[in-house]
Design an enzyme around this catalytic site. Structure first.
Site, mmCIF file in Angstrom:
data_model
loop_
_atom_site.group_PDB
_atom_site.id
_atom_site.type_symbol
_atom_site.label_atom_id
_atom_site.label_comp_id
_atom_site.label_asym_id
_atom_site.label_seq_id
_atom_site.Cartn_x
_atom_site.Cartn_y
_atom_site.Cartn_z
ATOM 1 N N GLY A 102 -58.427 -32.029 11.320
ATOM 2 C CA GLY A 102 -57.375 -31.320 10.586
ATOM 3 C C GLY A 102 -57.485 -29.812 10.695
ATOM 4 N N LEU A 119 -55.009 -28.007 11.616
ATOM 5 C CA LEU A 119 -54.543 -28.050 13.005
ATOM 6 C C LEU A 119 -54.038 -26.689 13.492
ATOM 7 C CD1 LEU A 119 -52.661 -31.475 13.028
ATOM 8 C CD2 LEU A 119 -55.072 -31.002 13.517
ATOM 9 N N HIS A 120 -54.235 -26.469 14.787
ATOM 10 C CA HIS A 120 -53.765 -25.251 15.452
ATOM 11 C C HIS A 120 -53.237 -25.654 16.828
ATOM 12 C CE1 HIS A 120 -57.504 -25.612 17.623
ATOM 13 N NE2 HIS A 120 -58.195 -25.531 16.490
ATOM 14 N N GLY A 143 -54.453 -25.557 19.669
ATOM 15 C CA GLY A 143 -55.410 -26.303 20.496
ATOM 16 C C GLY A 143 -55.308 -27.806 20.257
ATOM 17 N N HIS A 144 -55.113 -28.194 18.989
ATOM 18 C CA HIS A 144 -54.933 -29.620 18.687
ATOM 19 C C HIS A 144 -53.576 -30.112 19.202
ATOM 20 C CE1 HIS A 144 -57.644 -28.427 15.173
ATOM 21 N NE2 HIS A 144 -58.329 -29.415 15.726
ATOM 22 N N LYS A 195 -63.096 -27.389 24.697
ATOM 23 C CA LYS A 195 -63.822 -26.457 23.829
ATOM 24 C C LYS A 195 -65.108 -27.104 23.292
ATOM 25 C CE LYS A 195 -63.847 -24.261 19.570
ATOM 26 N NZ LYS A 195 -64.213 -25.355 18.699
ATOM 27 N N ASP A 196 -65.030 -28.377 22.959
ATOM 28 C CA ASP A 196 -66.219 -29.096 22.485
ATOM 29 C C ASP A 196 -66.762 -29.911 23.657
ATOM 30 O OD1 ASP A 196 -66.127 -28.655 19.362
ATOM 31 O OD2 ASP A 196 -64.085 -28.934 20.068
HETATM 32 P P1 AMP Z 1 -61.709 -30.752 15.642
HETATM 33 O O1 AMP Z 1 -60.570 -30.905 14.682
HETATM 34 O O2 AMP Z 1 -62.290 -29.376 15.668
HETATM 35 O O3 AMP Z 1 -62.731 -31.852 15.494
HETATM 36 O O4 AMP Z 1 -61.089 -30.942 17.087
HETATM 37 C C1 AMP Z 1 -60.332 -32.087 17.427
HETATM 38 C C2 AMP Z 1 -60.094 -32.077 18.913
HETATM 39 O O5 AMP Z 1 -59.379 -30.903 19.265
HETATM 40 C C3 AMP Z 1 -61.396 -32.057 19.729
HETATM 41 O O6 AMP Z 1 -61.240 -32.883 20.865
HETATM 42 C C4 AMP Z 1 -61.519 -30.613 20.105
HETATM 43 O O7 AMP Z 1 -62.253 -30.405 21.301
HETATM 44 C C5 AMP Z 1 -60.054 -30.232 20.299
HETATM 45 N N1 AMP Z 1 -59.888 -28.781 20.185
HETATM 46 C C6 AMP Z 1 -60.335 -27.984 19.183
HETATM 47 N N2 AMP Z 1 -60.057 -26.688 19.444
HETATM 48 C C7 AMP Z 1 -59.427 -26.671 20.647
HETATM 49 C C8 AMP Z 1 -58.892 -25.636 21.472
HETATM 50 N N3 AMP Z 1 -58.957 -24.353 21.120
HETATM 51 N N4 AMP Z 1 -58.309 -25.987 22.633
HETATM 52 C C9 AMP Z 1 -58.248 -27.305 23.015
HETATM 53 N N5 AMP Z 1 -58.732 -28.328 22.278
HETATM 54 C C10 AMP Z 1 -59.320 -28.018 21.110
#
Ligand code: AMP
Length: 282
Positions: free
Chosen positions: A31, A33-34, A36-37, A149-150
């Site tokens: 969550g 969210l931006h 990237g998500h 990114k991860d």
């Molecule tokens: P998170 O909510 O941080 O657990 O991320 C969920 C998914 O979104 C994971 O697969 C992350 O690698 C991906 N994600 C997070 N930030 C970015 C970003 N800046 N660009 C691309 N994917 C991202």
């Protein structure tokens, strides 16, 4: 968009999308969210008949309880963003729905969870392995989308899927950045204005390290220089700068065509990570 909080009702709904020719794409998130998500959701929409996103701040992957308590929660806004990009289904379970029992199983990924993030966040990847296994079993998608990114997390999930013979194709999506280059992250919202400025050194440090390595500066010297470069900014603490083989994450001392630079550190109290492929253009 259909929203489910319960595993049983999500599973029942998804049954109708398991006909020949159908495919389910899955985007797991925590969550806040931006963009990237949202690119992960967009990538899934292009390739699948149905896209499922999950929002679950997974307690078992937080090695630091303070970090869990401060993790941003913007569910209403997240729902609006997901609706705008045409996500079909949101799964946002409670903690007790996902973890009805206190005791839970643990994962050991060997070398992959002992280095880098695994070294600095003990137990983190066991929790990632557990929640991703559960989510993949619940949603049973044909494809699942993860961000570069991860990067280490994506490698962990790749091992999980291979070792457990899961029938899912993993897709890695490039990192989306702010206009100045900072990798988008839900944690960025916790940065003060000053720390937000300082935090840019992680990306700048990656670019600088890449330039130095291309000029054949030895990696040990690059590490030292980048540490000083990053920590010259207020309240920046570098945890690691590493060079690794992007196919298996083994650590390297010199550049190969497949190598990747990975960085992690703190801006104030906020821990950030980023990475850069040595053969990328940026
Ligand atoms: P998170 O909510 O941080 O657990 O991320 C969920 C998914 O979104 C994971 O697969 C992350 O690698 C991906 N994600 C997070 N930030 C970015 C970003 N800046 N660009 C691309 N994917 C991202």
């Amino acid at each position: 968009m259909e929203i489910f909080k319960e595993i049983a009702s999500l599973k029942a709904f998804l049954k109708q999308f398991r006909q020949p020719g159908d495919s389910i794409g899955f985007v797991p998130t925590m969550g806040a969210l931006h963009a990237g998500h949202l690119v992960l959701v967009q990538a899934s929409r292009k390739e699948n008949t149905l896209t499922v996103c999950s929002i679950f701040v997974n307690p078992t992957q937080f090695n630091n309880p303070g970090d869990l308590a401060k993790y941003p929660n913007t569910l209403q806004h997240d729902v609006e963003l997901l609706e705008k990009v045409g996500c079909d289904v949101l799964f946002c379970p409670t903690q007790t729905e996902m973890y009805p029992h206190q005791d839970h199983i643990r994962f050991d990924f060997g070398f992959l969870d002992k280095i880098l993030e695994g070294e600095f966040r003990p137990g983190h990847f066991s929790g990632v392995g557990l929640v991703v296994s559960k989510l993949l079993n619940i949603v049973a998608p044909q494809r699942a989308y993860f961000g570069q990114k991860d990067f280490q997390q994506a490698m962990i999930v790749r091992k999980l899927v291979a070792d457990l013979n899961l029938d899912v194709v993993l897709k890695l999506v490039p990192t989306i950045r702010e206009p100045d280059g900072l990798a988008m992250s839900s944690r960025n919202t916790r940065l003060s204005a000053d720390h937000r400025k300082s935090a840019l050194v992680f990306y700048k440090g990656l670019q600088k390290a890449k330039t130095l390595l291309q000029a054949r500066v030895p990696f040990d010297a690059v590490q030292e220089e980048i540490k000083q470069f990053c920590e010259s900014q207020p309240e920046i603490k570098l945890e690691y700068l590493a060079l690794a083989d992007s196919t298996n994450l083994s650590l390297l001392k010199s550049v190969t065509p497949q190598s990747i630079l990975l960085i992690a550190g703190y801006a104030g109290e906020v821990r950030l990570i980023d990475n850069l492929m040595m053969n990328d253009e940026n």
